[in-house]
Design a protein around this motif. Structure first.
Motif, mmCIF file in Angstrom:
data_model
loop_
_atom_site.group_PDB
_atom_site.id
_atom_site.type_symbol
_atom_site.label_atom_id
_atom_site.label_comp_id
_atom_site.label_asym_id
_atom_site.label_seq_id
_atom_site.Cartn_x
_atom_site.Cartn_y
_atom_site.Cartn_z
ATOM 1 N N PRO A 1 22.551 -4.285 -1.916
ATOM 2 C CA PRO A 1 24.095 -3.830 -1.649
ATOM 3 C C PRO A 1 24.578 -3.814 0.497
ATOM 4 N N SER A 2 25.985 -3.750 0.446
ATOM 5 C CA SER A 2 26.361 -3.676 1.658
ATOM 6 C C SER A 2 26.147 -2.405 2.269
ATOM 7 N N ASN A 3 26.111 -1.440 1.373
ATOM 8 C CA ASN A 3 26.316 -0.071 2.419
ATOM 9 C C ASN A 3 25.254 0.631 1.207
ATOM 10 N N PRO A 4 23.980 0.227 1.524
ATOM 11 C CA PRO A 4 22.922 0.690 0.604
ATOM 12 C C PRO A 4 22.440 2.829 1.268
ATOM 13 N N GLY A 5 22.260 3.374 -0.351
ATOM 14 C CA GLY A 5 21.579 4.751 -0.234
ATOM 15 C C GLY A 5 20.401 4.902 0.298
ATOM 16 N N SER A 6 19.775 6.114 -0.119
ATOM 17 C CA SER A 6 18.804 6.623 0.073
ATOM 18 C C SER A 6 17.612 5.573 -0.250
ATOM 19 N N GLN A 7 16.393 5.089 0.704
ATOM 20 C CA GLN A 7 15.588 4.265 0.174
ATOM 21 C C GLN A 7 14.743 5.423 -0.380
ATOM 22 N N GLU A 8 14.154 6.560 -0.320
ATOM 23 C CA GLU A 8 13.414 7.028 -0.869
ATOM 24 C C GLU A 8 12.835 7.575 -1.808
ATOM 25 N N LYS A 9 11.411 7.051 -1.851
ATOM 26 C CA LYS A 9 10.215 7.149 -2.605
ATOM 27 C C LYS A 9 9.134 7.818 -3.440
ATOM 28 N N ALA A 10 8.503 7.566 -4.690
ATOM 29 C CA ALA A 10 6.647 8.096 -4.081
ATOM 30 C C ALA A 10 5.776 6.941 -4.288
ATOM 31 N N LEU A 11 5.432 7.843 -3.750
ATOM 32 C CA LEU A 11 4.126 6.546 -2.580
ATOM 33 C C LEU A 11 2.690 6.845 -2.730
ATOM 34 N N ILE A 12 2.019 6.052 -3.391
ATOM 35 C CA ILE A 12 0.783 6.322 -3.943
ATOM 36 C C ILE A 12 0.217 5.493 -3.360
ATOM 37 N N ILE A 13 -1.547 5.900 -2.575
ATOM 38 C CA ILE A 13 -2.104 4.882 -1.843
ATOM 39 C C ILE A 13 -3.795 4.904 -2.335
ATOM 40 N N GLU A 14 -4.592 4.292 -3.074
ATOM 41 C CA GLU A 14 -5.229 4.443 -3.693
ATOM 42 C C GLU A 14 -5.954 3.462 -2.729
ATOM 43 N N TRP A 15 -7.426 3.624 -2.901
ATOM 44 C CA TRP A 15 -9.104 3.158 -2.239
ATOM 45 C C TRP A 15 -9.805 3.516 -2.934
ATOM 46 N N THR A 16 -11.076 2.804 -3.349
ATOM 47 C CA THR A 16 -12.236 2.502 -3.617
ATOM 48 C C THR A 16 -12.944 2.307 -2.026
ATOM 49 N N ASP A 17 -14.012 3.816 -1.603
ATOM 50 C CA ASP A 17 -14.654 3.168 -0.198
ATOM 51 C C ASP A 17 -16.166 2.781 -0.659
ATOM 52 N N ASP A 18 -16.410 2.125 0.594
ATOM 53 C CA ASP A 18 -17.922 1.780 0.603
ATOM 54 C C ASP A 18 -19.339 2.642 -0.295
ATOM 55 N N LEU A 19 -19.298 3.659 -0.642
ATOM 56 C CA LEU A 19 -19.811 4.774 -1.279
ATOM 57 C C LEU A 19 -19.265 4.674 -2.639
ATOM 58 N N GLN A 20 -18.287 3.949 -2.771
ATOM 59 C CA GLN A 20 -17.781 3.791 -4.176
ATOM 60 C C GLN A 20 -17.268 5.520 -4.753
ATOM 61 N N ASP A 21 -16.699 6.230 -3.969
ATOM 62 C CA ASP A 21 -15.425 7.090 -3.761
ATOM 63 C C ASP A 21 -14.173 6.867 -3.583
ATOM 64 N N ASP A 22 -13.886 7.112 -4.946
ATOM 65 C CA ASP A 22 -12.124 7.142 -4.955
ATOM 66 C C ASP A 22 -11.594 7.766 -4.669
ATOM 67 N N VAL A 23 -10.655 7.334 -3.595
ATOM 68 C CA VAL A 23 -9.895 8.056 -3.054
ATOM 69 C C VAL A 23 -8.296 7.719 -3.756
ATOM 70 N N ARG A 24 -7.225 9.195 -3.717
ATOM 71 C CA ARG A 24 -6.067 8.492 -3.683
ATOM 72 C C ARG A 24 -5.151 9.268 -2.780
ATOM 73 N N LEU A 25 -4.099 8.698 -2.168
ATOM 74 C CA LEU A 25 -3.572 9.907 -1.141
ATOM 75 C C LEU A 25 -2.400 9.560 -2.591
ATOM 76 N N VAL A 26 -1.128 10.440 -2.444
ATOM 77 C CA VAL A 26 -0.508 11.250 -3.131
ATOM 78 C C VAL A 26 0.972 11.741 -2.241
ATOM 79 N N ILE A 27 2.140 10.842 -1.487
ATOM 80 C CA ILE A 27 3.294 11.148 -1.049
ATOM 81 C C ILE A 27 4.177 11.082 -2.316
ATOM 82 N N PRO A 28 4.549 12.474 -2.266
ATOM 83 C CA PRO A 28 5.629 12.547 -3.808
ATOM 84 C C PRO A 28 7.498 12.169 -2.992
ATOM 85 N N THR A 29 7.575 12.277 -1.452
ATOM 86 C CA THR A 29 8.407 12.131 -1.153
ATOM 87 C C THR A 29 8.590 11.167 -0.113
#
Length: 140
Positions: free
Chosen positions: A112-140
């Motif tokens: 687009p020549s005039n892009p609107g908002s690039q706002e997205k919900a974001l999730i970052i997930e990882w499993t650490d070395d102790l096998q604990d599941d971690v999820r960071l949720v950023i809704p906006t």
């Protein structure tokens, strides 16, 4: 605070997902995410960096060598990663919510020549070395 190596965690790999703002969010680290969340695939070897920031303003007075007050101006949270995969999802995100069209069997990226908002919900997930599941949720 004593030095304790058991409190050092490594996040050797994980996932980065995006979806439109307003997509239903997971409520814990193990529940299945909504299908609208697109996995962005490989990120480079640096992974994801999370950087909080705070901007303050000191209020100085003539009669004082130290600030008499400090105001909180802004609080920011920066998420940074380099996408390693090239596909329609990553290119559309990189090129400001561009759309794809099929032009006689060839993909065409419409930026687009005039892009609107690039706002997205974001999730970052990882499993650490102790096998604990971690999820960071950023809704906006």
């Amino acid at each position: 605070m004593p030095i304790d190596s058991t409190e050092v965690r490594l996040a050797p790999n994980g996932k980065i997902k995006v979806a439109p703002v307003g997509t239903p969010l997971p409520t814990n680290a193990t529940m299945t995410t909504n299908a609208a969340f697109k996995d962005l695939g490989y990120a480079d070897e640096d992974g994801v960096s999370l950087t909080p920031g705070v901007e303050l303003t000191d209020i100085m007075m003539w009669q004082s060598a130290v600030p008499v007050k400090t105001t909180l101006d802004t609080v920011t949270f920066e998420v940074k990663f380099n996408m390693g995969q090239v596909n329609q999802d990553t290119w559309s995100l990189y090129f400001f919510v561009a759309n794809w069209a099929n032009n006689f069997g060839q993909a065409k990226l419409i930026v687009p020549s005039n892009p609107g908002s690039q706002e997205k919900a974001l999730i970052i997930e990882w499993t650490d070395d102790l096998q604990d599941d971690v999820r960071l949720v950023i809704p906006t």
